[in-house]
Design a protein around this motif. Structure first.
Motif, short mmCIF file in Angstrom:
data_model
loop_
_atom_site.label_atom_id
_atom_site.label_comp_id
_atom_site.label_asym_id
_atom_site.label_seq_id
_atom_site.Cartn_x
_atom_site.Cartn_y
_atom_site.Cartn_z
N CYS A 179 0.84 -1.19 0.00
CA CYS A 179 0.00 0.00 0.00
C CYS A 179 0.87 1.24 0.00
O CYS A 179 1.88 1.31 0.72
CB CYS A 179 -0.89 -0.03 1.24
N SER A 213 1.55 2.73 3.42
CA SER A 213 1.89 1.80 4.50
C SER A 213 2.88 2.45 5.44
O SER A 213 3.75 3.22 5.04
CB SER A 213 2.47 0.51 3.93
N GLN A 238 -1.84 -3.05 5.23
CA GLN A 238 -2.59 -2.88 3.99
C GLN A 238 -1.65 -3.13 2.83
O GLN A 238 -0.81 -2.31 2.51
CB GLN A 238 -3.16 -1.45 3.87
N ASP A 239 -1.78 -4.28 2.20
CA ASP A 239 -0.97 -4.56 1.02
C ASP A 239 -1.54 -5.75 0.27
O ASP A 239 -2.44 -6.44 0.76
CB ASP A 239 0.51 -4.81 1.37
N ASN A 299 -9.20 1.90 -1.27
CA ASN A 299 -8.57 2.01 0.05
C ASN A 299 -7.06 2.19 -0.02
O ASN A 299 -6.36 1.96 0.95
CB ASN A 299 -8.93 0.79 0.90
N VAL A 310 -4.65 0.68 -1.83
CA VAL A 310 -3.75 -0.42 -2.14
C VAL A 310 -3.62 -0.52 -3.66
O VAL A 310 -4.61 -0.72 -4.36
CB VAL A 310 -4.24 -1.76 -1.56
N SER A 354 -9.31 -9.90 7.85
CA SER A 354 -8.23 -8.96 7.53
C SER A 354 -7.22 -9.53 6.53
O SER A 354 -6.40 -8.78 5.99
CB SER A 354 -7.49 -8.54 8.80
N LEU A 401 -5.98 -6.27 4.54
CA LEU A 401 -6.76 -5.04 4.57
C LEU A 401 -7.57 -5.02 5.86
O LEU A 401 -8.22 -6.03 6.19
CB LEU A 401 -7.70 -5.00 3.36
N ALA A 426 -12.16 -1.25 6.19
CA ALA A 426 -12.22 -0.91 4.76
C ALA A 426 -13.48 -1.45 4.11
O ALA A 426 -13.94 -0.94 3.08
CB ALA A 426 -10.99 -1.47 4.03
#
Length: 362
Positions: free
Chosen positions: A16, A19, A29-30, A314, A316, A335, A355, A359
Motif C-alpha cells: 500500500c 503503508s 494494507q498490502d 482504500n 492499495v 483482515s 486489509l 475498509a
C-alpha cells in the motif's frame, strides 16, 4: 520433515502506498501476487496460506514475512490435491493411487485415514476440510461405489464415521443418494456440503455434531446447489444455488444474496469464505471459460461489491493488468484474504490481500 527450500516471494509484491514503517501499529494494507496458480486455504488467523503448483507441490506462505516454503508433494494421481489447512499446519488432501483421504503434518508426513468400509470404488475416500485444532476432518468416503459424507475425529476410534445419508435416489436408480461433507466449522461442531435429491445431483446439506443432518429448504426443486463455506462457530453457511449465492442461519433461514452487479445471468456465484462472525462473505462470480470472472465481497449494508474496486479505493495499488477473479479463503476476522488472479499475460496466479475490516464498512 525437513524443509525442501526457503524462498522470498517479493517479485510480485506491491505494498500500500501509505503503508507505515515497522514501528507503526496501523493495520497492514498490502497485496502480494505469487506465481503459484492454485491457492488452497488460509489458517484461521491468516498467518499461513496454503498454495499448490501444477506439479502437486505444496507451499506455506507466511503472510507477515512474505516467506514461501516448499513443504511436500501430494502425489502423481490426477485426483491428488490439497483441500485445507488447520491452525497448527495440518493439511488435508485427496492423495495416493487409488485416491485416499489423507492428512499431512510436519512430523508425520502423509497419513491415510482408515476407511469405514472394506470395499471402495475406483477411489477410497477424500478429505475436504479440517477443524482449527486439526481434531476433526470431513469429506467423502466410497461404500463400494456409493458416496457418503464422513467425519473423522482424532480423539475417537481413528476410523471415519459416516454421517446421516440425506436426500433421495434418482427415480429408478438402485443406488442410494450421494453425499459429501465439504466444510467443517473451526470448532469442529457443524459440517456442511451437499446431498443428491431425486431431481438434482447436489442440494445444500448441513450436519450436526452428532452426525444427523438436514437439507436446506428451497422451492425450486430442480435447481442444483451446495454449501461452500461455513463460519468459525458453524452458525452460518453460504453456498451457490442455481446461478446465485445464498447464506443460511437458523434464525434467518435461507437468504438469497443474488449476483454481482454486471454479471451475466448465467454467471455462477461462489461464496467461498465467511469472516467477521458472518458480517463478511467473500467469493467469485463468473467463469474463466464463458465470461470474465471477478472476485467480490458482500456485506449486509452494501451487498456484493467487486473486491478489486474496494481494494484500490482504500489505497492499495494493484499493478496494471492484474485482475482479481476469485476469493478462496479468508482469515476469521476478514483482515487477510487469499484468492485467484490473472496476471497481464492471462496466466492464473495467487494473491494475498491484507486489509483492515474497516475498509469493508464494518
Amino acid at each position: 520433515m525437513k524443509r525442501f527450500l526457503v524462498l522470498l516471494a517479493g517479485a510480485f509484491a506491491v505494498a500500500c502506498s501509505d503503508s507505515s514503517g515497522p514501528s507503526s501499529t496501523a493495520p497492514a494494507q498490502d497485496i502480494q501476487f505469487l506465481s503459484l496458480p492454485l491457492p488452497i486455504d488460509l489458517t484461521p488467523d491468516g498467518s499461513v496460506a496454503l498454495l499448490e503448483d501444477f506439479g502437486s507441490h505444496l507451499y506455506f506462505y507466511h503472510t507477515a514475512t512474505q516467506e514461501l516454503e516448499l513443504k511436500t508433494r501430494v502425489g502423481d494421481n490426477p485426483g491428488d490435491f490439497a483441500t485445507a489447512i488447520s491452525g497448527n499446519g495440518l493439511v488435508t488432501a485427496s492423495y495416493g493411487s487409488p485416491v485416499q483421504a489423507g492428512i499431512w503434518s510436519e512430523n508425520a508426513e502423509w497419513t491415510t485415514l482408515p476407511s469405514a468400509y472394506t470395499q471402495g470404488c475406483d477411489d477410497i475416500a477424500a478429505s475436504w476440510d479440517v477443524s482449527a485444532d486439526a481434531h476433526v476432518v470431513v469429506g467423502l468416503v466410497w461404500n463400494k461405489c456409493n458416496a457418503e459424507a464422513f467425519r473423522w475425529d482424532a480423539t475417537g476410534s481413528g476410523v471415519m464415521t459416516p454421517l446421516q445419508r440425506l436426500g433421495a435416489s434418482f427415480p429408478g436408480s438402485p443406488n442410494p443418494p450421494a453425499n459429501r461433507a465439504t466444510v467443517v466449522s473451526d470448532d469442529g461442531s457443524m459440517m456442511a456440503g451437499w446431498a443428491q435429491t431425486s431431481l438434482v445431483d447436489r442440494w445444500p446439506a448441513v450436519w450436526r455434531p452428532d452426525g444427523t443432518g438436514f437439507l436446506l429448504p428451497g422451492t425450486a426443486l430442480d435447481v442444483p446447489g451446495e454449501v461452500l463455506s461455513i463460519s468459525d462457530d458453524g452458525k452460518m453457511v453460504a453456498g451457490t444455488w442455481g446461478f446465485e449465492a445464498f447464506y443460511w442461519t437458523e434464525g434467518t433461514g435461507v437468504v438469497n444474496i443474488g449476483q454481482l452487479t454486471g454479471a451475466d445471468p448465467s454467471d455462477n456465484q461462489y461464496p467461498n469464505a465467511i469472516a467477521a462472525s458472518g458480517k463478511l462473505i467473500f467469493g467469485g462470480s463468473g467463469s474463466p471459460f464463458f465470461s470474465v470472472p471477478r472476485a467480490w465481497v458482500w456485506t449486509q449494508a452494501d451487498g456484493m461489491r467487486p473486491l478489486q474496486d474496494l481494494v484500490t479505493e482504500n489505497g492499495v495499488e494493484i499493478p496494471e493488468g492484474y485482475l482479481l477473479t476469485n476469493v478462496i479463503a479468508a482469515s476469521n476476522d476478514g483482515s487477510v484474504v487469499l484468492g485467484v488472479a490473472w496476471d497481464p499475460t492471462g496466466l492464473q496466479v495467487s494473491f494475498i490481500l491484507r486489509l483492515p475490516v474497516s475498509a469493508y464498512g464494518l
